[in-house]
Design a protein around this motif. Sequence first.
Motif, PDB file in Angstrom:
ATOM      1  N   GLU A  71       0.884  -1.074  -0.009  1.00  0.00           N
ATOM      2  CA  GLU A  71       0.089   0.050  -0.016  1.00  0.00           C
ATOM      3  C   GLU A  71       1.074   1.306  -0.134  1.00  0.00           C
ATOM      4  N   LEU A  73       0.942   5.653   0.156  1.00  0.00           N
ATOM      5  CA  LEU A  73       0.352   6.865   0.578  1.00  0.00           C
ATOM      6  C   LEU A  73       1.426   8.117   0.218  1.00  0.00           C
ATOM      7  N   ASP A  76       0.168  11.126   3.437  1.00  0.00           N
ATOM      8  CA  ASP A  76      -0.658  10.132   4.073  1.00  0.00           C
ATOM      9  C   ASP A  76      -2.139  10.100   3.551  1.00  0.00           C
ATOM     10  N   TYR A  77      -2.000  10.148   2.348  1.00  0.00           N
ATOM     11  CA  TYR A  77      -3.229   9.959   1.749  1.00  0.00           C
ATOM     12  C   TYR A  77      -3.093   8.625   0.682  1.00  0.00           C
ATOM     13  N   LYS A  78      -3.917   7.518   0.835  1.00  0.00           N
ATOM     14  CA  LYS A  78      -3.693   6.329   0.040  1.00  0.00           C
ATOM     15  C   LYS A  78      -4.043   6.422  -1.331  1.00  0.00           C
ATOM     16  N   PHE A 283      -6.318   8.986   7.889  1.00  0.00           N
ATOM     17  CA  PHE A 283      -5.292   9.170   6.975  1.00  0.00           C
ATOM     18  C   PHE A 283      -5.086  10.774   7.145  1.00  0.00           C
ATOM     19  N   ASN A 285      -2.474  12.798   8.237  1.00  0.00           N
ATOM     20  CA  ASN A 285      -2.247  12.921   9.499  1.00  0.00           C
ATOM     21  C   ASN A 285      -3.337  13.459  10.545  1.00  0.00           C
ATOM     22  N   SER A 325     -14.138   8.710   2.411  1.00  0.00           N
ATOM     23  CA  SER A 325     -13.176   9.238   3.311  1.00  0.00           C
ATOM     24  C   SER A 325     -13.831  10.502   3.626  1.00  0.00           C
TER      25      SER A 325
END
Length: 342
Positions: A71, A73, A76-78, A283, A285, A325
């Motif tokens: 995975e 990111l 910190d966003y997939k 996600f 942060n 999200s």
Amino acid sequence: MKKTFLTLMLATLVIACGQEKKQPINTKIMNIQYPEINANNFEQKLAASVKHYEKEPMYYMRINKSNCVVEVLVNDYKIYKDYELSNLATPEEINHAILKSGEQTLTYRLYPVGDLIKEEYGEGGTVTTLTDNTAIAISIIKMDSNSEKTLEDEEVIIKHVSLTDAKGRFIASGKPYYEFTFSFNAQVPYVNEGWSKGQDLSKLDQKVLEQKAVEFYKEYGKIYENKEVDLQAKLNFGREKRAAIALYKKLSDIDGLWEEYLVDFNKKNIKTQPIDNYKKIFFGNGRIVFLLYQSLEYPYRGGGALRVDYIDKDGDEAVFMPNISLYLPEGKKLEDGLYMIN
């Protein structure tokens, strides 16, 4: 009398079935940031939100892995997940996770291949840890989408290769999980707000947060059952607007996007499943909350807790899992509900 009784019974069943299939949506639970958007103006409004520049830098990730699944990111966003043995043949666009110029972060998470080798080759056992031969290589590359250059003219911003020990073995061999983060610089002409002005959800009341997230997921599922296309457009406009701006999309790129949304509404025998067996994760942060469905099986792995069952064109049972999200903009109260991310 019999005829009257049977008629009443049938009418009652029809009404009951109708109520079961179509429950009213509580829009107060799903906060709307773009009330002016609807199914008819969705694409037009998207195109109008995009600015074009003399130079339009595009950033891509080129990735190659072995003996693991992954995975990835950005900030910190997939942006990417791959639970198969194969690798990407083409680079992956990452601009939609770059909100503005400056330092960016890339995080990758490696997991064992599990039963993939056994399923692919019919031999071997279940692999529960990363191995000596686990490896990953990632390059961030830059192109100008407003030029005639191709990926052969790419500018390499940074190359990263996973770490090994003195004997050349993967540094996390024998472990069930490995995570690594590195930074790179990106220069873009746009600024997207995205989730940057969201509150740190990890610092709020976690019981209330979970309750509001579950409520949102449940109501979102009703969108498909009730075929509320206008509500779908309003809720997803912010996410699509961010992507359109970051990817410098032209009208020709946007044309047909709404048709892709409508595909899900046209599926047969749509039925949402209960929101269960999930894990609340963060996600952005801490600014984004996501309810992850806890299953390692295909096609559920990495998907959200909202599962929508349907019958595909071959008459088989199938499922799709909308990406929901959520965040809470500054100045808003958690008790009043969450918002789809921009």
